[in-house]
Scaffold this motif. Structure first.
Motif, PDB file in Angstrom:
ATOM      1  N   ALA A 161      81.873 -45.066  17.661  1.00  0.00           N
ATOM      2  CA  ALA A 161      83.152 -45.753  17.887  1.00  0.00           C
ATOM      3  C   ALA A 161      84.035 -45.652  16.647  1.00  0.00           C
ATOM      4  CB  ALA A 161      82.917 -47.213  18.253  1.00  0.00           C
ATOM      5  N   PHE A 162      83.438 -45.846  15.467  1.00  0.00           N
ATOM      6  CA  PHE A 162      84.199 -45.716  14.229  1.00  0.00           C
ATOM      7  C   PHE A 162      84.669 -44.280  14.057  1.00  0.00           C
ATOM      8  CE2 PHE A 162      84.429 -44.892   9.634  1.00  0.00           C
ATOM      9  CZ  PHE A 162      85.439 -45.780   9.310  1.00  0.00           C
ATOM     10  N   GLY A 163      83.811 -43.330  14.422  1.00  0.00           N
ATOM     11  CA  GLY A 163      84.182 -41.922  14.345  1.00  0.00           C
ATOM     12  C   GLY A 163      85.396 -41.609  15.220  1.00  0.00           C
ATOM     13  N   TYR A 164      85.433 -42.163  16.422  1.00  0.00           N
ATOM     14  CA  TYR A 164      86.591 -41.963  17.300  1.00  0.00           C
ATOM     15  C   TYR A 164      87.845 -42.552  16.670  1.00  0.00           C
ATOM     16  CZ  TYR A 164      83.998 -40.390  21.433  1.00  0.00           C
ATOM     17  OH  TYR A 164      83.238 -39.681  22.326  1.00  0.00           O
ATOM     18  N   GLN A 165      87.745 -43.758  16.125  1.00  0.00           N
ATOM     19  CA  GLN A 165      88.900 -44.398  15.496  1.00  0.00           C
ATOM     20  C   GLN A 165      89.383 -43.585  14.303  1.00  0.00           C
ATOM     21  OE1 GLN A 165      87.356 -48.253  14.590  1.00  0.00           O
ATOM     22  NE2 GLN A 165      87.635 -49.025  16.653  1.00  0.00           N
ATOM     23  N   LEU A 166      88.442 -43.114  13.515  1.00  0.00           N
ATOM     24  CA  LEU A 166      88.770 -42.300  12.354  1.00  0.00           C
ATOM     25  C   LEU A 166      89.440 -41.002  12.781  1.00  0.00           C
ATOM     26  CD1 LEU A 166      88.457 -42.283   9.271  1.00  0.00           C
ATOM     27  CD2 LEU A 166      86.225 -41.216   9.598  1.00  0.00           C
ATOM     28  N   ALA A 167      88.898 -40.371  13.811  1.00  0.00           N
ATOM     29  CA  ALA A 167      89.479 -39.120  14.316  1.00  0.00           C
ATOM     30  C   ALA A 167      90.891 -39.348  14.843  1.00  0.00           C
ATOM     31  CB  ALA A 167      88.589 -38.536  15.412  1.00  0.00           C
ATOM     32  N   ALA A 223      88.523 -27.577  14.629  1.00  0.00           N
ATOM     33  CA  ALA A 223      87.637 -27.244  13.511  1.00  0.00           C
ATOM     34  C   ALA A 223      87.977 -28.077  12.275  1.00  0.00           C
ATOM     35  CB  ALA A 223      87.720 -25.758  13.188  1.00  0.00           C
ATOM     36  N   GLU A 224      89.261 -28.291  12.020  1.00  0.00           N
ATOM     37  CA  GLU A 224      89.663 -29.116  10.877  1.00  0.00           C
ATOM     38  C   GLU A 224      89.237 -30.565  11.070  1.00  0.00           C
ATOM     39  OE1 GLU A 224      93.667 -26.933   9.261  1.00  0.00           O
ATOM     40  OE2 GLU A 224      93.771 -27.958  11.201  1.00  0.00           O
ATOM     41  N   LEU A 225      89.343 -31.055  12.297  1.00  0.00           N
ATOM     42  CA  LEU A 225      88.905 -32.414  12.599  1.00  0.00           C
ATOM     43  C   LEU A 225      87.401 -32.562  12.379  1.00  0.00           C
ATOM     44  CD1 LEU A 225      89.251 -35.282  13.683  1.00  0.00           C
ATOM     45  CD2 LEU A 225      89.094 -34.316  15.998  1.00  0.00           C
ATOM     46  N   VAL A 226      86.638 -31.615  12.861  1.00  0.00           N
ATOM     47  CA  VAL A 226      85.187 -31.649  12.680  1.00  0.00           C
ATOM     48  C   VAL A 226      84.842 -31.607  11.189  1.00  0.00           C
ATOM     49  CG1 VAL A 226      83.047 -30.347  13.033  1.00  0.00           C
ATOM     50  CG2 VAL A 226      84.610 -30.734  14.948  1.00  0.00           C
ATOM     51  N   GLU A 227      85.516 -30.766  10.427  1.00  0.00           N
ATOM     52  CA  GLU A 227      85.264 -30.673   8.986  1.00  0.00           C
ATOM     53  C   GLU A 227      85.549 -32.009   8.298  1.00  0.00           C
ATOM     54  OE1 GLU A 227      87.250 -28.434   5.196  1.00  0.00           O
ATOM     55  OE2 GLU A 227      87.054 -27.284   7.053  1.00  0.00           O
ATOM     56  N   PHE A 228      86.658 -32.650   8.660  1.00  0.00           N
ATOM     57  CA  PHE A 228      86.994 -33.950   8.091  1.00  0.00           C
ATOM     58  C   PHE A 228      85.912 -34.981   8.414  1.00  0.00           C
ATOM     59  CE2 PHE A 228      88.803 -38.147   9.087  1.00  0.00           C
ATOM     60  CZ  PHE A 228      89.150 -38.552   7.801  1.00  0.00           C
ATOM     61  N   LEU A 229      85.486 -35.036   9.671  1.00  0.00           N
ATOM     62  CA  LEU A 229      84.466 -36.005  10.066  1.00  0.00           C
ATOM     63  C   LEU A 229      83.128 -35.724   9.402  1.00  0.00           C
ATOM     64  CD1 LEU A 229      85.368 -36.447  13.835  1.00  0.00           C
ATOM     65  CD2 LEU A 229      85.707 -38.105  11.981  1.00  0.00           C
ATOM     66  N   GLU A 230      82.798 -34.469   9.206  1.00  0.00           N
ATOM     67  CA  GLU A 230      81.563 -34.132   8.496  1.00  0.00           C
ATOM     68  C   GLU A 230      81.609 -34.649   7.058  1.00  0.00           C
ATOM     69  OE1 GLU A 230      81.410 -29.878   9.213  1.00  0.00           O
ATOM     70  OE2 GLU A 230      79.692 -30.178  10.536  1.00  0.00           O
ATOM     71  N   ARG A 231      82.743 -34.495   6.394  1.00  0.00           N
ATOM     72  CA  ARG A 231      82.877 -35.000   5.014  1.00  0.00           C
ATOM     73  C   ARG A 231      82.720 -36.514   4.976  1.00  0.00           C
ATOM     74  NH1 ARG A 231      87.361 -31.514   4.854  1.00  0.00           N
ATOM     75  NH2 ARG A 231      88.742 -33.319   4.890  1.00  0.00           N
ATOM     76  N   GLN A 232      83.323 -37.195   5.946  1.00  0.00           N
ATOM     77  CA  GLN A 232      83.213 -38.653   5.988  1.00  0.00           C
ATOM     78  C   GLN A 232      81.782 -39.095   6.272  1.00  0.00           C
ATOM     79  OE1 GLN A 232      85.808 -40.361   4.801  1.00  0.00           O
ATOM     80  NE2 GLN A 232      86.595 -38.292   4.608  1.00  0.00           N
ATOM     81  N   SER A 233      81.110 -38.368   7.135  1.00  0.00           N
ATOM     82  CA  SER A 233      79.712 -38.680   7.448  1.00  0.00           C
ATOM     83  C   SER A 233      78.841 -38.507   6.211  1.00  0.00           C
ATOM     84  CB  SER A 233      79.220 -37.772   8.581  1.00  0.00           C
ATOM     85  OG  SER A 233      77.870 -38.022   8.868  1.00  0.00           O
ATOM     86  N   LEU A 234      79.088 -37.460   5.453  1.00  0.00           N
ATOM     87  CA  LEU A 234      78.331 -37.231   4.219  1.00  0.00           C
ATOM     88  C   LEU A 234      78.566 -38.371   3.233  1.00  0.00           C
ATOM     89  CD1 LEU A 234      76.551 -35.500   2.398  1.00  0.00           C
ATOM     90  CD2 LEU A 234      78.606 -34.245   1.728  1.00  0.00           C
ATOM     91  N   ARG A 235      79.805 -38.798   3.083  1.00  0.00           N
ATOM     92  CA  ARG A 235      80.113 -39.910   2.175  1.00  0.00           C
ATOM     93  C   ARG A 235      79.404 -41.184   2.621  1.00  0.00           C
ATOM     94  NH1 ARG A 235      86.297 -40.507   1.583  1.00  0.00           N
ATOM     95  NH2 ARG A 235      85.627 -42.094   0.122  1.00  0.00           N
ATOM     96  N   ALA A 236      79.344 -41.431   3.922  1.00  0.00           N
ATOM     97  CA  ALA A 236      78.661 -42.624   4.435  1.00  0.00           C
ATOM     98  C   ALA A 236      77.162 -42.550   4.152  1.00  0.00           C
ATOM     99  CB  ALA A 236      78.921 -42.773   5.934  1.00  0.00           C
TER     100      ALA A 236
END
Length: 84
Positions: free
Chosen positions: A4-10, A23-36
């Motif tokens: 749910a947070f991922g959807y809001q972030l996206a 692809a840019e959206l996926v890359e951004f979410l991957e970076r955020q997931s790594l930080r988490a």
């Protein structure tokens, strides 16, 4: 990071970058997931629940790559909540 947070972030990110590709959206979410995951690892270590290596191993084993998750949901048509 919850889905749910991922959807809001996206959605927020796409509002800021409406011309972004999937692809840019996926890359951004991957970076955020790594930080988490990195933050969660630090908390595990600070609380003495595990060594850094143990915490990283545990978290890596329990978490899926956001790239894999998003690609799966794109292919299943489950990202209809996002505006492209």
């Amino acid at each position: 990071m919850t889905l749910a947070f991922g959807y809001q972030l996206a959605n927020a990110w796409l509002e800021m970058y409406p011309e972004a590709s999937a692809a840019e959206l996926v890359e951004f979410l991957e970076r955020q997931s790594l930080r988490a995951r990195e933050a969660a690892t630090e908390v595990y270590v600070e609380r003495g629940r595990a060594s850094k290596e143990e915490a990283m191993s545990l978290l890596e084993g329990e978490s899926r790559s956001y790239g894999d998750l998003m690609r799966s949901e794109f292919s299943n048509g489950e990202l209809s909540m996002l505006r492209f």
